[in-house]
Write an enzyme that holds these catalytic residues in place. Structure first.
Site, PDB file in Angstrom:
ATOM      1  N   ASP A  34       0.565  -0.935   0.180  1.00 57.50           N
ATOM      2  CA  ASP A  34       0.349   0.129  -0.549  1.00 57.50           C
ATOM      3  C   ASP A  34       1.081   0.912   0.070  1.00 57.50           C
ATOM      4  O   ASP A  34       0.409   2.332  -0.834  1.00 57.50           O
ATOM      5  CB  ASP A  34      -1.024   0.078   1.002  1.00 57.50           C
ATOM      6  CG  ASP A  34      -0.143  -0.224   2.610  1.00 57.50           C
ATOM      7  OD1 ASP A  34       0.487   0.070   2.897  1.00 57.50           O
ATOM      8  OD2 ASP A  34      -1.076   0.144   3.729  1.00 57.50           O
ATOM      9  N   THR A  35       1.392   0.987   0.981  1.00 53.39           N
ATOM     10  CA  THR A  35       2.715   3.026   1.157  1.00 53.39           C
ATOM     11  C   THR A  35       3.471   2.585  -0.408  1.00 53.39           C
ATOM     12  O   THR A  35       4.114   3.716  -0.808  1.00 53.39           O
ATOM     13  CB  THR A  35       3.240   2.678   2.078  1.00 53.39           C
ATOM     14  OG1 THR A  35       3.981   1.223   2.960  1.00 53.39           O
ATOM     15  CG2 THR A  35       2.653   2.513   3.685  1.00 53.39           C
ATOM     16  N   TYR A 106      -1.688 -13.713   1.507  1.00 54.95           N
ATOM     17  CA  TYR A 106      -0.326 -13.338   1.750  1.00 54.95           C
ATOM     18  C   TYR A 106       0.553 -14.523   2.720  1.00 54.95           C
ATOM     19  O   TYR A 106       0.166 -15.391   3.225  1.00 54.95           O
ATOM     20  CB  TYR A 106      -0.264 -12.051   3.150  1.00 54.95           C
ATOM     21  CG  TYR A 106      -1.583 -11.324   2.784  1.00 54.95           C
ATOM     22  CD1 TYR A 106      -0.210 -10.209   2.150  1.00 54.95           C
ATOM     23  CD2 TYR A 106      -2.987 -11.090   2.841  1.00 54.95           C
ATOM     24  CE1 TYR A 106      -1.242  -8.959   1.298  1.00 54.95           C
ATOM     25  CE2 TYR A 106      -3.489  -9.534   2.881  1.00 54.95           C
ATOM     26  CZ  TYR A 106      -2.395  -8.810   1.525  1.00 54.95           C
ATOM     27  OH  TYR A 106      -3.498  -6.985   1.227  1.00 54.95           O
ATOM     28  N   ARG A 174      -6.614  -4.362   7.871  1.00 56.80           N
ATOM     29  CA  ARG A 174      -6.216  -6.032   7.384  1.00 56.80           C
ATOM     30  C   ARG A 174      -6.227  -6.496   8.853  1.00 56.80           C
ATOM     31  O   ARG A 174      -5.033  -6.950   9.255  1.00 56.80           O
ATOM     32  CB  ARG A 174      -5.084  -6.474   6.576  1.00 56.80           C
ATOM     33  CG  ARG A 174      -5.153  -5.360   5.444  1.00 56.80           C
ATOM     34  CD  ARG A 174      -6.084  -5.811   4.422  1.00 56.80           C
ATOM     35  NE  ARG A 174      -5.950  -4.975   3.216  1.00 56.80           N
ATOM     36  CZ  ARG A 174      -6.062  -3.488   2.774  1.00 56.80           C
ATOM     37  NH1 ARG A 174      -7.030  -2.875   3.839  1.00 56.80           N
ATOM     38  NH2 ARG A 174      -5.824  -3.234   1.630  1.00 56.80           N
ATOM     39  N   GLY A 234     -15.107   4.610  -2.518  1.00 54.48           N
ATOM     40  CA  GLY A 234     -15.047   3.769  -3.630  1.00 54.48           C
ATOM     41  C   GLY A 234     -15.881   4.139  -4.738  1.00 54.48           C
ATOM     42  O   GLY A 234     -15.055   5.329  -5.240  1.00 54.48           O
ATOM     43  N   ALA A 262      -5.138  -0.958  -5.121  1.00 56.68           N
ATOM     44  CA  ALA A 262      -3.798   0.275  -5.479  1.00 56.68           C
ATOM     45  C   ALA A 262      -5.457   1.341  -6.015  1.00 56.68           C
ATOM     46  O   ALA A 262      -4.335   2.375  -6.231  1.00 56.68           O
ATOM     47  CB  ALA A 262      -2.676   0.177  -6.618  1.00 56.68           C
ATOM     48  N   GLY A 264      -7.469   3.211  -3.780  1.00 59.04           N
ATOM     49  CA  GLY A 264      -7.525   3.818  -2.741  1.00 59.04           C
ATOM     50  C   GLY A 264      -5.339   4.564  -2.325  1.00 59.04           C
ATOM     51  O   GLY A 264      -6.165   5.206  -2.221  1.00 59.04           O
ATOM     52  N   ASP A 265      -5.185   3.091  -2.630  1.00 58.72           N
ATOM     53  CA  ASP A 265      -3.951   4.260  -2.651  1.00 58.72           C
ATOM     54  C   ASP A 265      -3.217   5.352  -3.996  1.00 58.72           C
ATOM     55  O   ASP A 265      -2.309   6.515  -3.222  1.00 58.72           O
ATOM     56  CB  ASP A 265      -2.291   2.784  -2.838  1.00 58.72           C
ATOM     57  CG  ASP A 265      -2.783   1.641  -1.900  1.00 58.72           C
ATOM     58  OD1 ASP A 265      -2.911   1.973  -0.584  1.00 58.72           O
ATOM     59  OD2 ASP A 265      -2.442   0.433  -2.362  1.00 58.72           O
TER      60      ASP A 265
END
Length: 305
Positions: A34-35, A106, A174, A234, A262, A264-265
């Site tokens: 994300d970052t 993950y 998460r 969204g 991504a 939102g990122d």
């Protein structure tokens, strides 16, 4: 949020090996997190006039080498990246349904980033962070750093704000990364009083804090004292509260959503870039929607330049 002519920004978090699951069963390998996604899009939005550094820990393997090479190609600074011998980065796989909604799998328990702020080499990095104009981190950052790393981060945020830095937080909750929802709530609540701009996803806020509606979210952040809060929803209009003013900015219509990874990122990156360049909250949200609408029409986290 105040504009900065030639901003220096440090984004703290984790980049992983990304496997995109294709319809034919094959896997497309790239990198994401994300970052890191936000760092790439922020670097592209701000151009050469800004200094965008990524703060993380990687291994000494070929995947970590390729990550660093990729970031350098995006004009992301590597001076705050630790390389830990014998360690590896995390890995995740994206599976998408017919509507473009994604599911993540993950493998990250032994990822090098978990020791990002606890190694001897972390001391000079932590000492340097308060000198940046902006520090950016997320809820995923809080999770992967662990309890000791979060303590170090909190100390850094406080020192940075005392020196005039602006702190930006993306909530990205998460549940699988936390031992319990109580642990996550405590971690979030410890840092929120030190945040200048909160970029929130409404679903994550409701999942973590059980807010009844958007007004309840804004009321909670007003009580904490966050001056600028953006609520991402969204395909619906994003809602903004900034220094007592309220705005609603419609999202851009997209005929076919391929992959929402991504979204939102990228919105956060374009929003922050616009604000740093002097844009109003509405102009920043419009920029965020424009970029996110492009990102969701391409598979994977990072679209071609």
């Amino acid at each position: 949020m105040k504009a900065v002519k030639t901003p220096s920004i440090a984004l703290i978090g984790e980049c992983m090996i990304e496997l995109q699951h294709r319809a034919d069963g094959s896997l497309q390998q790239s990198f994401g997190g994300d970052t890191l996604n936000t760092a790439v899009y922020l670097s592209r939005e701000l151009g050469e006039g800004a200094k965008v550094d990524y703060v993380t820990a990687l291994g000494d393997d070929s995947f970590s080498d390729a990550m660093c090479q990729s970031w350098a190609g995006e004009n992301i600074g590597l001076s705050r990246v630790q390389r830990l011998p014998g360690r590896l980065p995390g890995l995740y796989c994206i599976q998408t349904d017919a509507a473009g909604e994604r599911r993540f799998l993950y493998w990250r328990n032994e990822a090098a980033v978990r020791d990002c702020f606890t190694t001897p080499a972390a001391a000079p990095i932590l000492a340097a962070l308060p000198a940046y104009d902006v520090l950016y981190f997320s809820g995923i950052t809080l999770a992967v750093l662990g309890a000791l790393g979060r303590e170090k981060l909190l100390e850094t945020l406080i020192a940075a704000r005392q020196r005039g830095a602006q702190v930006v937080f993306d909530n990205n909750y998460r549940p699988r990364l936390w031992a319990s929802v109580e642990e996550a709530r405590a971690a979030y609540r410890s840092v929120l009083p030190h945040v200048d701009l909160a970029l929130l996803t409404v679903d994550d806020e409701q999942a973590l804090f059980h807010f009844s509606d958007c007004d309840a979210v804004f009321a909670a952040y007003e009580q904490v004292g966050t001056p600028e809060v953006v609520l991402k929803r969204g395909a619906e209009a994003c809602l903004i509260r900034c220094n007592g003013e309220a705005f609603a900015v419609p999202a851009q219509k997209v005929e076919r959503v391929v992959d929402t990874t991504a979204a939102g990122d990228s919105f956060s990156a374009a929003y922050l870039a616009s604000r740093l360049k002097g844009g109003t909250p509405v102009e920043a949200a419009e920029a965020g929607h424009r970029l996110a609408s492009r990102v969701i029409q391409v598979p994977g986290a990072l679209i071609p330049r």
